[in-house]
Design a protein around this motif. Structure first.
Motif, PDB file in Angstrom:
ATOM      1  N   PHE A 215       0.833  -1.204   0.000  1.00 24.48           N
ATOM      2  CA  PHE A 215       0.000   0.000   0.000  1.00 24.48           C
ATOM      3  C   PHE A 215       0.870   1.257   0.000  1.00 24.48           C
ATOM      4  N   HIS A 216       0.420   2.260  -0.733  1.00 24.87           N
ATOM      5  CA  HIS A 216       1.121   3.543  -0.733  1.00 24.87           C
ATOM      6  C   HIS A 216       0.686   4.414   0.440  1.00 24.87           C
ATOM      7  N   ALA A 217      -0.461   4.090   1.015  1.00 22.80           N
ATOM      8  CA  ALA A 217      -0.957   4.852   2.169  1.00 22.80           C
ATOM      9  C   ALA A 217      -1.968   4.002   2.914  1.00 22.80           C
ATOM     10  N   VAL A 218      -2.018   4.175   4.233  1.00 26.07           N
ATOM     11  CA  VAL A 218      -3.039   3.555   5.068  1.00 26.07           C
ATOM     12  C   VAL A 218      -3.797   4.663   5.773  1.00 26.07           C
ATOM     13  N   PHE A 219      -5.111   4.676   5.595  1.00 28.09           N
ATOM     14  CA  PHE A 219      -5.963   5.653   6.269  1.00 28.09           C
ATOM     15  C   PHE A 219      -6.913   4.902   7.183  1.00 28.09           C
ATOM     16  N   ASP A 220      -6.675   5.016   8.488  1.00 34.76           N
ATOM     17  CA  ASP A 220      -7.529   4.378   9.483  1.00 34.76           C
ATOM     18  C   ASP A 220      -8.655   5.341   9.828  1.00 34.76           C
ATOM     19  N   ALA A 221      -9.793   5.189   9.150  1.00 32.01           N
ATOM     20  CA  ALA A 221     -10.895   6.146   9.272  1.00 32.01           C
ATOM     21  C   ALA A 221     -11.685   6.008  10.557  1.00 32.01           C
ATOM     22  N   VAL A 222     -11.459   4.930  11.301  1.00 26.50           N
ATOM     23  CA  VAL A 222     -12.206   4.743  12.549  1.00 26.50           C
ATOM     24  C   VAL A 222     -11.373   5.062  13.782  1.00 26.50           C
ATOM     25  N   LEU A 237       2.686  -1.906   4.210  1.00 27.20           N
ATOM     26  CA  LEU A 237       2.784  -0.495   3.848  1.00 27.20           C
ATOM     27  C   LEU A 237       4.174  -0.223   3.283  1.00 27.20           C
ATOM     28  N   ALA A 238       4.231   0.416   2.125  1.00 26.24           N
ATOM     29  CA  ALA A 238       5.498   0.628   1.433  1.00 26.24           C
ATOM     30  C   ALA A 238       6.446   1.511   2.242  1.00 26.24           C
ATOM     31  N   PRO A 239       7.753   1.286   2.150  1.00 23.45           N
ATOM     32  CA  PRO A 239       8.740   2.131   2.838  1.00 23.45           C
ATOM     33  C   PRO A 239       8.548   3.602   2.461  1.00 23.45           C
ATOM     34  N   GLY A 240       8.672   4.473   3.465  1.00 23.34           N
ATOM     35  CA  GLY A 240       8.503   5.896   3.232  1.00 23.34           C
ATOM     36  C   GLY A 240       7.061   6.360   3.231  1.00 23.34           C
ATOM     37  N   SER A 241       6.123   5.414   3.327  1.00 22.17           N
ATOM     38  CA  SER A 241       4.704   5.769   3.311  1.00 22.17           C
ATOM     39  C   SER A 241       4.178   5.995   4.728  1.00 22.17           C
ATOM     40  N   THR A 242       2.952   6.498   4.806  1.00 25.72           N
ATOM     41  CA  THR A 242       2.403   6.941   6.091  1.00 25.72           C
ATOM     42  C   THR A 242       1.143   6.183   6.468  1.00 25.72           C
ATOM     43  N   TYR A 243       1.060   5.880   7.750  1.00 30.22           N
ATOM     44  CA  TYR A 243      -0.156   5.343   8.371  1.00 30.22           C
ATOM     45  C   TYR A 243      -0.822   6.527   9.076  1.00 30.22           C
ATOM     46  N   PRO A 277       9.150   1.031  11.413  1.00 35.30           N
ATOM     47  CA  PRO A 277       9.810   1.725  10.298  1.00 35.30           C
ATOM     48  C   PRO A 277       8.828   2.289   9.275  1.00 35.30           C
ATOM     49  N   ARG A 278       7.748   2.862   9.737  1.00 38.88           N
ATOM     50  CA  ARG A 278       6.781   3.517   8.867  1.00 38.88           C
ATOM     51  C   ARG A 278       6.292   4.793   9.566  1.00 38.88           C
ATOM     52  N   LYS A 279       6.015   5.809   8.773  1.00 46.00           N
ATOM     53  CA  LYS A 279       5.579   7.081   9.329  1.00 46.00           C
ATOM     54  C   LYS A 279       4.189   6.933   9.957  1.00 46.00           C
ATOM     55  N   TYR A 280       3.951   7.730  10.985  1.00 40.55           N
ATOM     56  CA  TYR A 280       2.674   7.691  11.703  1.00 40.55           C
ATOM     57  C   TYR A 280       2.142   9.114  11.822  1.00 40.55           C
ATOM     58  N   GLY A 281       0.854   9.287  11.595  1.00 38.69           N
ATOM     59  CA  GLY A 281       0.258  10.607  11.721  1.00 38.69           C
ATOM     60  C   GLY A 281      -1.175  10.530  12.191  1.00 38.69           C
ATOM     61  N   VAL A 282      -1.660  11.633  12.707  1.00 33.30           N
ATOM     62  CA  VAL A 282      -3.048  11.758  13.157  1.00 33.30           C
ATOM     63  C   VAL A 282      -3.717  12.832  12.312  1.00 33.30           C
ATOM     64  N   VAL A 283      -4.946  12.576  11.884  1.00 32.86           N
ATOM     65  CA  VAL A 283      -5.666  13.527  11.048  1.00 32.86           C
ATOM     66  C   VAL A 283      -5.837  14.846  11.792  1.00 32.86           C
ATOM     67  N   THR A 284      -5.465  15.920  11.135  1.00 30.25           N
ATOM     68  CA  THR A 284      -5.687  17.259  11.679  1.00 30.25           C
ATOM     69  C   THR A 284      -6.564  18.028  10.702  1.00 30.25           C
ATOM     70  N   VAL A 285      -7.699  18.504  11.165  1.00 29.77           N
ATOM     71  CA  VAL A 285      -8.649  19.174  10.280  1.00 29.77           C
ATOM     72  C   VAL A 285      -8.912  20.587  10.761  1.00 29.77           C
ATOM     73  N   THR A 286      -8.685  21.538   9.876  1.00 31.38           N
ATOM     74  CA  THR A 286      -9.065  22.919  10.110  1.00 31.38           C
ATOM     75  C   THR A 286     -10.017  23.301   8.992  1.00 31.38           C
ATOM     76  N   LEU A 287     -11.300  23.386   9.319  1.00 30.84           N
ATOM     77  CA  LEU A 287     -12.317  23.591   8.299  1.00 30.84           C
ATOM     78  C   LEU A 287     -12.355  25.060   7.878  1.00 30.84           C
ATOM     79  N   LYS A 288     -12.029  25.296   6.617  1.00 32.70           N
ATOM     80  CA  LYS A 288     -12.028  26.650   6.075  1.00 32.70           C
ATOM     81  C   LYS A 288     -12.981  26.732   4.891  1.00 32.70           C
ATOM     82  N   LYS A 289     -13.258  27.970   4.483  1.00 33.09           N
ATOM     83  CA  LYS A 289     -14.185  28.195   3.373  1.00 33.09           C
ATOM     84  C   LYS A 289     -13.744  27.429   2.129  1.00 33.09           C
ATOM     85  N   LYS A 290     -12.449  27.460   1.833  1.00 28.91           N
ATOM     86  CA  LYS A 290     -11.964  26.798   0.622  1.00 28.91           C
ATOM     87  C   LYS A 290     -12.189  25.288   0.683  1.00 28.91           C
TER      88      LYS A 290
END
Length: 343
Positions: A215-222, A237-243, A277-290
């Motif tokens: 996988f190029h990306a993993v999105f854990d929506a729950v 998950l591919a090297p250099g990719s993000t969970y 050995p894979r990047k980890y992140g948490v969804v950050t949402v700032t809701l703007k007009k655009k």
């Protein structure tokens, strides 16, 4: 008509105890600069609503305040904004002072855009937060591109359903999870490979049949608080990719420990000390007009179709049934409270 009704959060607790319907509230006639007055047609519930209601103390939550954030309705006072009286709009409030589970709401015009002509107010009411969350997660944070393979855990959640459609619109292959009863729905949205998470632990299924290429990306929506999916992600998950995981509010000791372990392994422990050995992140949402304009464009051209789980009435029985449904975690799509008829 000079007064209206609104559901107020008055204290921390279960919705049956924490919510109170207040009547006889004067409809605002003097708006703050930048605000418009909307006659609400529908309000969609979000998991963050009941999670904050049941866990956050009053002094931190700013109670009492009107519940919920997402809204669709009609402009009745444009207050010098870009909108006109009678415009159909949808959006999401970023402040408790603009709660939307009410017959009227005064809300910044920057929090609204016009409803696309191909959806109803009930459908539009749930677009704001979930579609923007999925879009920002996949495009801004994961930076997915055409031809890549994206794994979406929780494909039948509101964010997951939006994420599937956005990823497909960008030309990605999508592998998604849900229970067997939602398989046909996910396949109808273009999912290329479906995984029934009830058959066996996901990690076991993914290791038994590893994707090629990974996988190029993993999105854990729950927002899993069980760290296993991330801790074993090097296998799929591919090297250099993000969970990337959606935020969650853990309740049990096990969930708290799971969330802390994920954060430690992903953000603090270096790989040379045994970290994942894979990047980890948490969804950050700032809701703007655009962002809302992007959501509107996706829906208007049919790239994202709103999916409504159920529609409930504005009275006490209806509102509590709506919260029961979303708290059951079995809703597929948005749970909506219909406040007024369209027209």
């Amino acid at each position: 008509m000079t007064t209206y009704k609104a559901w107020y959060e008055i204290k921390k607790g279960h919705p049956s105890d924490a919510l109170e319907l207040k009547t006889g509230l004067p409809i605002p006639t003097h708006l703050r600069k930048g605000d418009v007055l909307v006659k609400v047609q529908a309000t969609a519930l979000n998991p963050v609503g009941y999670k904050f209601m049941t866990t956050i103390p009053n002094f931190l939550a700013g109670r009492p305040h009107v519940a919920e954030q997402d809204v669709a309705g009609i402009i009745v006072d444009a207050n010098g904004s870009e909108f006109g009286v009678g415009d159909k709009v949808f959006g999401s409030s970023a402040s408790p002072r603009n709660g939307t589970l009410a017959e009227y709401v005064a809300i910044p015009s920057s929090s609204l855009v016009t409803v696309p002509p191909n959806v109803s107010a009930v459908e539009a009411s749930g677009l704001g937060i979930v579609v923007a969350t999925a879009y920002q997660a996949l495009v801004n944070q994961l930076k997915i591109e055409s031809g890549q393979t994206v794994f979406i855990n929780g494909g039948s959640s509101s964010v997951g359903l939006s994420g599937i459609q956005i990823a497909k619109s960008l030309g990605c292959k999508v592998v998604a999870t849900a229970s067997a009863k939602n398989k046909d729905l996910l396949l109808s949205l273009g999912v290329d490979e479906f995984i029934d998470y009830t058959q066996a632990p996901l990690v076991e299924q993914l290791k038994a049949k590893p994707p090629s290429p990974k996988f190029h990306a993993v999105f854990d929506a729950v927002g899993l608080t069980d760290p296993a999916l991330y801790l074993n992600s090097a296998a799929y998950l591919a090297p250099g990719s993000t969970y990337l995981t959606a935020g969650t509010l853990p309740k049990t000791r096990k969930e708290i420990l799971g969330m802390l372990r994920q954060a430690f392994e992903g953000l603090l422990r270096p790989t040379w000390l045994g970290g994942v050995p894979r990047k980890y992140g948490v969804v950050t949402v700032t809701l703007k007009k655009k962002d809302l304009e992007t959501v509107r464009e996706l829906v208007a051209r049919g790239a994202v179709k709103p999916i409504v789980d159920s529609v409930h009435s504005f009275d006490r029985d209806g509102v509590l049934r709506a919260y029961e449904k979303i708290m059951s975690k079995r809703a597929v799509g948005k749970v909506v409270v219909k406040v007024a008829d369209e027209g």
